[in-house]
Design a protein around this motif. Structure first.
Motif, mmCIF file in Angstrom:
data_model
loop_
_atom_site.group_PDB
_atom_site.id
_atom_site.type_symbol
_atom_site.label_atom_id
_atom_site.label_comp_id
_atom_site.label_asym_id
_atom_site.label_seq_id
_atom_site.Cartn_x
_atom_site.Cartn_y
_atom_site.Cartn_z
ATOM 1 N N LEU A 196 0.493 -1.217 0.023
ATOM 2 C CA LEU A 196 0.066 0.118 0.181
ATOM 3 C C LEU A 196 0.794 1.313 -0.075
ATOM 4 N N GLN A 197 2.197 1.265 -0.097
ATOM 5 C CA GLN A 197 2.987 2.497 -0.287
ATOM 6 C C GLN A 197 3.762 2.330 -1.394
ATOM 7 N N ASP A 198 4.419 3.610 -1.658
ATOM 8 C CA ASP A 198 5.550 3.865 -2.814
ATOM 9 C C ASP A 198 6.682 3.170 -2.345
ATOM 10 N N PHE A 199 7.304 1.888 -2.337
ATOM 11 C CA PHE A 199 8.376 1.459 -1.575
ATOM 12 C C PHE A 199 9.353 0.867 -2.913
ATOM 13 N N GLY A 200 10.247 1.779 -3.017
ATOM 14 C CA GLY A 200 11.363 1.174 -3.787
ATOM 15 C C GLY A 200 12.722 1.053 -3.222
ATOM 16 N N LEU A 201 13.865 1.242 -3.794
ATOM 17 C CA LEU A 201 15.040 1.081 -3.355
ATOM 18 C C LEU A 201 15.456 2.156 -2.311
ATOM 19 N N ARG A 202 15.123 3.330 -2.680
ATOM 20 C CA ARG A 202 15.334 4.480 -1.976
ATOM 21 C C ARG A 202 14.716 4.426 -0.511
ATOM 22 N N GLN A 203 13.204 4.013 -0.729
ATOM 23 C CA GLN A 203 12.504 3.898 0.614
ATOM 24 C C GLN A 203 12.977 2.749 1.371
ATOM 25 N N LEU A 204 13.772 1.851 0.652
ATOM 26 C CA LEU A 204 14.247 0.811 1.427
ATOM 27 C C LEU A 204 15.189 1.130 2.268
ATOM 28 N N ILE A 205 16.336 1.857 1.715
ATOM 29 C CA ILE A 205 17.313 2.423 2.340
ATOM 30 C C ILE A 205 17.313 3.544 3.410
ATOM 31 N N MET A 206 16.396 4.661 2.997
ATOM 32 C CA MET A 206 16.095 5.793 3.563
ATOM 33 C C MET A 206 14.758 5.902 4.405
ATOM 34 N N GLY A 207 13.915 5.008 4.131
ATOM 35 C CA GLY A 207 12.771 5.003 4.814
ATOM 36 C C GLY A 207 11.771 6.021 4.247
ATOM 37 N N GLU A 208 10.896 6.308 5.192
ATOM 38 C CA GLU A 208 9.804 7.290 4.671
ATOM 39 C C GLU A 208 8.825 7.178 3.449
ATOM 40 N N ALA A 209 8.407 5.726 3.471
ATOM 41 C CA ALA A 209 7.584 5.367 2.167
ATOM 42 C C ALA A 209 6.507 6.297 2.232
ATOM 43 N N GLU A 210 5.746 6.621 1.191
ATOM 44 C CA GLU A 210 4.432 7.208 0.902
ATOM 45 C C GLU A 210 3.318 6.408 0.965
ATOM 46 N N PHE A 211 2.306 6.522 1.512
ATOM 47 C CA PHE A 211 1.095 5.633 1.493
ATOM 48 C C PHE A 211 0.393 5.951 0.290
#
Length: 323
Positions: A61-76
């Motif tokens: 349910l999030q925009d979860f790519g490589l950047r979000q995997l490393i940095m966090g702060e995934a957008e719903f």
């Protein structure tokens, strides 16, 4: 014997427990100790099963790519990943192939397992022990090891299958590339899954066959019933609960087959052996779209659960009609 009677007489007659005064309850014999004993197992199950499932639902349910995997702060993003997934024609082709793969494997597993179980029941003691031992050894082989063996069996240059086929006159199979041909690779994977699953199903069904009373068989034969009639009228109704349990387990295990396909073909050639679990991993790893991969995994869980729910509903409906 006389000493036992004398000791019993000396102790006097047994008296019942005195009733408790009004307003008092007997103390509970079981406290929190049983729950303490099972708490580690429950905690481990929640951590290993429930938490990953909930985490996968959240990522889908999030925009979860490589950047979000490393940095966090995934957008719903809500159901946007599911809309993207369901709008992909390749996804629906994979769904169709998954169901074809599942039906072929489950039907072959159940048919072969039933025949093996019936054969084992009719063997003598030595033959039964030999066959059951072979089944257990085949079942105990690690998945990756069995997959590697099949890879070597069908190797284009060193495989024994090509050597045997060429030796009996099929010259076209000289260095035949099995894993470069989509239908051939698909058939090899079906054979591998069936070979790995038959031992468990056959041993389970054989255990169920041993519970059928022999008197029923004798009465049926006295009435002139054939072996086929005996199986359909007596054997199968008696082992039907175990048969349905095996069917359910095989549907689950076949639906989520991943290791064999990933080790052997990685879903290739093309998409010839790509089913939903492989598609989910490919989607997550190829472009680091972990959100779409999680969405594909959730769709896989929903489809598998839907198949089992429909199946059990039909089974319970038939049982109610027979009552």
């Amino acid at each position: 014997m006389r000493g036992v009677k004398e000791r019993a007489a000396s102790t006097g007659p047994l008296t019942p427990l005195a009733p408790l005064p009004p307003g008092r309850a007997r103390p509970a014999r079981r406290g929190l100790w049983p729950y303490v004993l099972i708490a580690p197992a429950v905690a481990g199950m929640v951590y290993l099963l429930v938490y990953p499932l909930l985490r996968a639902v959240l990522i889908s349910l999030q925009d979860f790519g490589l950047r979000q995997l490393i940095m966090g702060e995934a957008e719903f993003v809500g159901l946007r990943n599911y809309e993207t997934l369901l709008g992909d024609p390749r996804f629906w082709e994979v769904v169709r192939r998954t169901f074809v793969f599942m039906v072929l494997c489950v039907v072959l597993i159940l048919v072969i397992s039933t025949l093996v179980a019936v054969m084992v029941e009719r063997l003598g003691r030595f033959g039964r022990t030999a066959v059951l031992s072979a089944l257990v050894l085949a079942w105990a082989m690690p998945v990756v090891a069995a997959t590697t063996v099949f890879q070597w069996l069908f190797h284009s240059e060193f495989g024994i299958v090509n050597w045997l086929l060429t030796g009996i006159g099929f010259e076209s199979f000289d260095r035949y590339p099995w894993f470069a041909n989509g239908p051939a690779a698909f058939a090899i994977l079906v054979t591998l899954i069936v070979w790995q699953s038959v031992p468990f199903a056959a041993v389970t069904l054989y255990s169920a066959l041993t519970t059928v009373p022999a008197e029923l068989y004798e009465s049926a034969r006295l009435d002139g019933a054939t072996d086929r009639k005996i199986f359909t009228a007596i054997t199968f109704p008696m082992i039907r609960p175990i048969f349905m349990l095996v069917l359910s387990l095989e549907v689950i295990w076949t639906f989520k087959a991943f290791v064999q396909i990933w080790v052997m073909t990685r879903g290739g050639p093309g998409d010839a052996t790509t089913i939903l679990p492989v598609y989910a991993v490919q989607t997550a790893l190829s472009s680091q779209r972990y959100d779409l991969g999680s969405a594909a995994s959730m769709v896989t869980v929903v489809l598998m659960s839907g198949v089992l729910v429909l199946y059990f509903r039909q089974m319970f409906k038939q049982e109610d009609e027979l009552k």
